[in-house]
Design a protein around this motif. Structure first.
Motif, PDB file in Angstrom:
ATOM      1  N   LYS A  30       0.784  -1.212  -0.067  1.00 32.49           N
ATOM      2  CA  LYS A  30      -0.024   0.089   0.075  1.00 32.49           C
ATOM      3  C   LYS A  30       0.905   1.068  -0.072  1.00 32.49           C
ATOM      4  O   LYS A  30       2.106   1.249   0.856  1.00 32.49           O
ATOM      5  N   ASN A  31       0.506   2.193  -0.845  1.00 30.91           N
ATOM      6  CA  ASN A  31       1.136   3.461  -0.997  1.00 30.91           C
ATOM      7  C   ASN A  31       0.167   4.415  -0.706  1.00 30.91           C
ATOM      8  O   ASN A  31      -0.526   4.689  -1.987  1.00 30.91           O
ATOM      9  N   GLY A  32      -0.077   5.122   0.160  1.00 31.89           N
ATOM     10  CA  GLY A  32      -0.846   6.333   0.336  1.00 31.89           C
ATOM     11  C   GLY A  32      -2.352   5.808   0.231  1.00 31.89           C
ATOM     12  O   GLY A  32      -2.724   4.613   0.893  1.00 31.89           O
ATOM     13  N   VAL A  33      -3.000   6.076  -0.585  1.00 31.10           N
ATOM     14  CA  VAL A  33      -4.489   5.551  -0.723  1.00 31.10           C
ATOM     15  C   VAL A  33      -4.673   4.603  -1.836  1.00 31.10           C
ATOM     16  O   VAL A  33      -5.586   3.792  -1.916  1.00 31.10           O
ATOM     17  N   PHE A  34      -3.701   4.165  -2.468  1.00 27.08           N
ATOM     18  CA  PHE A  34      -3.541   3.000  -3.319  1.00 27.08           C
ATOM     19  C   PHE A  34      -2.787   1.762  -2.830  1.00 27.08           C
ATOM     20  O   PHE A  34      -1.903   1.724  -2.191  1.00 27.08           O
ATOM     21  N   TRP A  35      -3.556   0.602  -3.290  1.00 26.95           N
ATOM     22  CA  TRP A  35      -2.518  -0.594  -3.340  1.00 26.95           C
ATOM     23  C   TRP A  35      -2.065  -0.714  -4.738  1.00 26.95           C
ATOM     24  O   TRP A  35      -2.285  -0.693  -5.859  1.00 26.95           O
ATOM     25  N   TYR A  36      -0.614  -1.422  -4.760  1.00 21.98           N
ATOM     26  CA  TYR A  36       0.032  -1.408  -6.048  1.00 21.98           C
ATOM     27  C   TYR A  36       0.642  -3.176  -5.874  1.00 21.98           C
ATOM     28  O   TYR A  36       0.987  -3.504  -4.802  1.00 21.98           O
ATOM     29  N   GLY A  37       0.340  -3.844  -7.048  1.00 23.36           N
ATOM     30  CA  GLY A  37       0.480  -5.180  -6.805  1.00 23.36           C
ATOM     31  C   GLY A  37       1.077  -5.752  -8.553  1.00 23.36           C
ATOM     32  O   GLY A  37       0.431  -5.118  -9.540  1.00 23.36           O
ATOM     33  N   VAL A  38       2.009  -6.526  -8.344  1.00 22.16           N
ATOM     34  CA  VAL A  38       2.668  -7.181  -9.456  1.00 22.16           C
ATOM     35  C   VAL A  38       1.494  -8.328  -9.920  1.00 22.16           C
ATOM     36  O   VAL A  38       1.272  -9.337  -8.995  1.00 22.16           O
ATOM     37  N   ASN A  39       1.050  -8.372 -11.082  1.00 22.78           N
ATOM     38  CA  ASN A  39       0.181  -9.503 -11.641  1.00 22.78           C
ATOM     39  C   ASN A  39       0.793 -10.017 -12.930  1.00 22.78           C
ATOM     40  O   ASN A  39       0.221  -9.522 -13.971  1.00 22.78           O
ATOM     41  N   GLY A  40       1.689 -10.909 -12.811  1.00 26.47           N
ATOM     42  CA  GLY A  40       2.402 -11.435 -14.132  1.00 26.47           C
ATOM     43  C   GLY A  40       3.154 -10.297 -14.802  1.00 26.47           C
ATOM     44  O   GLY A  40       3.960  -9.722 -14.162  1.00 26.47           O
ATOM     45  N   GLN A  41       2.856 -10.196 -15.863  1.00 24.12           N
ATOM     46  CA  GLN A  41       3.519  -8.879 -16.638  1.00 24.12           C
ATOM     47  C   GLN A  41       2.898  -7.610 -16.645  1.00 24.12           C
ATOM     48  O   GLN A  41       3.108  -6.687 -17.232  1.00 24.12           O
ATOM     49  N   ASP A  42       2.046  -7.650 -15.644  1.00 26.75           N
ATOM     50  CA  ASP A  42       1.287  -6.408 -15.310  1.00 26.75           C
ATOM     51  C   ASP A  42       1.336  -5.788 -13.860  1.00 26.75           C
ATOM     52  O   ASP A  42       1.644  -6.591 -12.967  1.00 26.75           O
ATOM     53  N   VAL A  43       1.153  -4.613 -13.799  1.00 27.00           N
ATOM     54  CA  VAL A  43       1.386  -4.053 -12.530  1.00 27.00           C
ATOM     55  C   VAL A  43      -0.104  -3.312 -12.179  1.00 27.00           C
ATOM     56  O   VAL A  43      -0.529  -2.523 -13.141  1.00 27.00           O
ATOM     57  N   LEU A  44      -0.844  -3.726 -11.107  1.00 22.53           N
ATOM     58  CA  LEU A  44      -2.095  -3.128 -10.892  1.00 22.53           C
ATOM     59  C   LEU A  44      -2.133  -1.920  -9.722  1.00 22.53           C
ATOM     60  O   LEU A  44      -1.440  -2.146  -9.024  1.00 22.53           O
ATOM     61  N   ARG A  45      -2.928  -0.992  -9.876  1.00 15.61           N
ATOM     62  CA  ARG A  45      -3.257   0.019  -9.053  1.00 15.61           C
ATOM     63  C   ARG A  45      -4.347   0.128  -8.695  1.00 15.61           C
ATOM     64  O   ARG A  45      -5.255   0.131  -9.337  1.00 15.61           O
ATOM     65  N   ILE A  46      -4.790  -0.098  -7.283  1.00 14.03           N
ATOM     66  CA  ILE A  46      -6.297  -0.036  -6.964  1.00 14.03           C
ATOM     67  C   ILE A  46      -6.533   0.740  -5.846  1.00 14.03           C
ATOM     68  O   ILE A  46      -5.807   0.978  -5.056  1.00 14.03           O
ATOM     69  N   ASP A  47      -7.400   1.742  -6.074  1.00 13.55           N
ATOM     70  CA  ASP A  47      -7.998   2.509  -5.052  1.00 13.55           C
ATOM     71  C   ASP A  47      -9.049   1.832  -4.151  1.00 13.55           C
ATOM     72  O   ASP A  47      -9.440   0.550  -4.168  1.00 13.55           O
ATOM     73  N   ILE A  68      10.289  -2.098 -14.150  1.00 14.09           N
ATOM     74  CA  ILE A  68       9.685  -1.027 -14.786  1.00 14.09           C
ATOM     75  C   ILE A  68       9.256   0.009 -13.972  1.00 14.09           C
ATOM     76  O   ILE A  68       9.368  -0.033 -12.747  1.00 14.09           O
ATOM     77  N   GLU A  69       8.831   1.179 -14.567  1.00 14.56           N
ATOM     78  CA  GLU A  69       8.310   2.269 -13.558  1.00 14.56           C
ATOM     79  C   GLU A  69       6.847   2.516 -13.796  1.00 14.56           C
ATOM     80  O   GLU A  69       6.344   2.689 -14.932  1.00 14.56           O
ATOM     81  N   PHE A  70       6.158   2.802 -12.691  1.00 13.20           N
ATOM     82  CA  PHE A  70       4.716   2.705 -12.909  1.00 13.20           C
ATOM     83  C   PHE A  70       4.230   4.016 -11.882  1.00 13.20           C
ATOM     84  O   PHE A  70       4.649   3.960 -10.848  1.00 13.20           O
ATOM     85  N   GLU A  71       3.649   5.105 -12.218  1.00 13.92           N
ATOM     86  CA  GLU A  71       3.482   6.226 -11.622  1.00 13.92           C
ATOM     87  C   GLU A  71       4.570   6.666 -10.500  1.00 13.92           C
ATOM     88  O   GLU A  71       4.596   6.866  -9.325  1.00 13.92           O
ATOM     89  N   ASN A  72       5.882   6.600 -11.116  1.00 16.97           N
ATOM     90  CA  ASN A  72       7.122   7.161 -10.545  1.00 16.97           C
ATOM     91  C   ASN A  72       7.161   6.253  -9.323  1.00 16.97           C
ATOM     92  O   ASN A  72       8.125   6.473  -8.608  1.00 16.97           O
ATOM     93  N   GLN A  73       7.154   4.890  -9.672  1.00 14.58           N
ATOM     94  CA  GLN A  73       7.490   3.843  -8.647  1.00 14.58           C
ATOM     95  C   GLN A  73       8.202   2.909  -9.369  1.00 14.58           C
ATOM     96  O   GLN A  73       7.504   2.412 -10.543  1.00 14.58           O
ATOM     97  N   LYS A  74       9.157   2.088  -8.798  1.00 20.43           N
ATOM     98  CA  LYS A  74       9.609   1.397  -9.405  1.00 20.43           C
ATOM     99  C   LYS A  74       9.041  -0.239  -9.089  1.00 20.43           C
ATOM    100  O   LYS A  74       8.772  -0.458  -7.899  1.00 20.43           O
ATOM    101  N   PHE A  75       8.978  -1.043 -10.057  1.00 21.27           N
ATOM    102  CA  PHE A  75       8.511  -2.457  -9.835  1.00 21.27           C
ATOM    103  C   PHE A  75       9.386  -3.443 -10.702  1.00 21.27           C
ATOM    104  O   PHE A  75       9.909  -3.132 -11.681  1.00 21.27           O
ATOM    105  N   PHE A  76       9.114  -4.662 -10.082  1.00 20.46           N
ATOM    106  CA  PHE A  76       9.601  -5.838 -10.900  1.00 20.46           C
ATOM    107  C   PHE A  76       8.659  -6.503 -11.218  1.00 20.46           C
ATOM    108  O   PHE A  76       8.009  -7.196 -10.563  1.00 20.46           O
ATOM    109  N   LEU A  77       8.520  -6.737 -12.541  1.00 21.20           N
ATOM    110  CA  LEU A  77       7.386  -7.899 -12.961  1.00 21.20           C
ATOM    111  C   LEU A  77       7.801  -9.232 -12.857  1.00 21.20           C
ATOM    112  O   LEU A  77       8.818  -9.318 -12.309  1.00 21.20           O
ATOM    113  N   PHE A  78       6.692  -9.834 -12.555  1.00 17.71           N
ATOM    114  CA  PHE A  78       7.203 -11.230 -12.423  1.00 17.71           C
ATOM    115  C   PHE A  78       7.765 -11.957 -13.490  1.00 17.71           C
ATOM    116  O   PHE A  78       7.260 -11.885 -14.804  1.00 17.71           O
TER     117      PHE A  78
END
Length: 280
Positions: free
Chosen positions: A23-40, A125-135
């Motif tokens: 969780k980062n602020g009001v959003f949850w961020y998560g790696v889902n395979g080759q994608d990253v999801l942001r959820i409010d 990868i970078e998504f909304e100024n945050q770094k993630f590693f895809l699975f």
DNA sequence: CCAAGGCCTGAATG
DNA sequence: ACATTCAGGCCTT
């Protein structure tokens, strides 16, 4: 009526289904395979890959499902208390590796191991100024050495992971076709993968292959059944053999119905919270 | 077919 | 401190 369409994002993510979420602020961020999801907080999804994903299974008729599984007081209470808890629809390969890693382990360590695997083998990868590693893709994990995988802290599961990746990459087991197959057919296929037994198979099937009658029987669920369902399913033995697992599963589907997997998720969440177990 | 034991690892327990 | 146990199983004997 409309109440039932509410999604409780927090509860859904913190229910032992997924591990690469924060969780980062009001959003949850998560790696889902080759994608990253942001959820409010309302469950609105923004996808890094701009893919449409039914992550919260909004296409399921939750009203019907809740009615269907509410066959006893225990489930009815859990459904009420954890209103909005959903089964998540994950990317199958990541789900497979996640639950191979989960066996004989605990959430904190599973999370660390999976983070290591992503950091070491996944694309940054970078998504909304945050770094993630895809699975990592199955192709990647199939090619790296067992020793490199082992360095992620997965121990003896390293060879299972590599072999599992091989089986998926070669399409010896093909997730897309399995989505159309029935429970038993999928179960047979999943259990042919090293490191995948009945419990892990049920997790993968429930959380990524749309098999809603899958009812993962881990230590917690066995305890729950012994505690609240002694009369319905009397469990005599300590160790659950393959045969007993299947017999028990049949009784479970008889009791909870075709969406038994949802019942499992509510019961699991309830009991874990009672024992104040930590999630992510 | 079933029961028992081993297995990587790190946090919790004694 | 240090040794044991245990944790959201699976596989082999």
């Amino acid at each position: 009526m409309q109440e039932n369409y509410v999604i409780n994002v927090e509860n859904s993510i913190n229910s032992g289904q997924v591990f690469l979420w924060k969780k980062n602020g009001v959003f949850w961020y998560g790696v889902n395979g080759q994608d990253v999801l942001r959820i409010d907080k309302n469950g609105i999804i923004k996808s890094y890959q701009n893919l449409k994903t039914d992550f919260f299974r909004k296409n399921d008729d939750i009203d019907i499902i809740i009615k269907s599984i509410s066959r006893d007081k225990i489930v009815r209470n859990a459904v009420k208390k954890y209103h909005g808890l959903r089964i998540l629809k994950q990317e199958p390969f990541q789900c497979l590796i996640s639950f191979i890693v989960s066996s004989n382990s605990n959430i904190q360590k599973i999370k660390t191991s999976l983070e290591n695997i992503s950091r070491k083998f996944g694309t940054k990868i970078e998504f909304e100024n945050q770094k993630f590693f895809l699975f990592p893709k199955s192709e990647k994990l199939a090619k790296v050495s067992i020793n490199e995988i082992r360095k992620c802290g997965v121990g003896y599961r390293a060879e299972f992971i590599k072999e599992a990746a091989n089986i998926i990459f070669s399409k010896e087991v093909d997730f897309e076709s399995l989505k159309k197959s029935n429970y038993f057919e999928v179960k047979k296929n999943m259990c042919s993968i090293p490191g995948v037994g009945n419990k892990v198979a049920d997790c993968i099937m429930l959380f990524s292959l749309n098999k809603l009658e899958a009812f993962p029987l881990d230590r917690w669920m066995i305890r729950i059944l012994e505690k609240y369902y002694f009369n319905e399913f009397h469990l005599e033995t300590k160790t659950i053999t393959e045969k007993q697992y299947n017999i028990l599963h049949e009784k479970i589907v008889n009791h909870f119905g075709p969406y038994a997997g949802y019942a499992q998720q509510f019961l699991f969440k309830m009991e874990r919270e009672n024992y104040q177990k930590k999630w992510l």
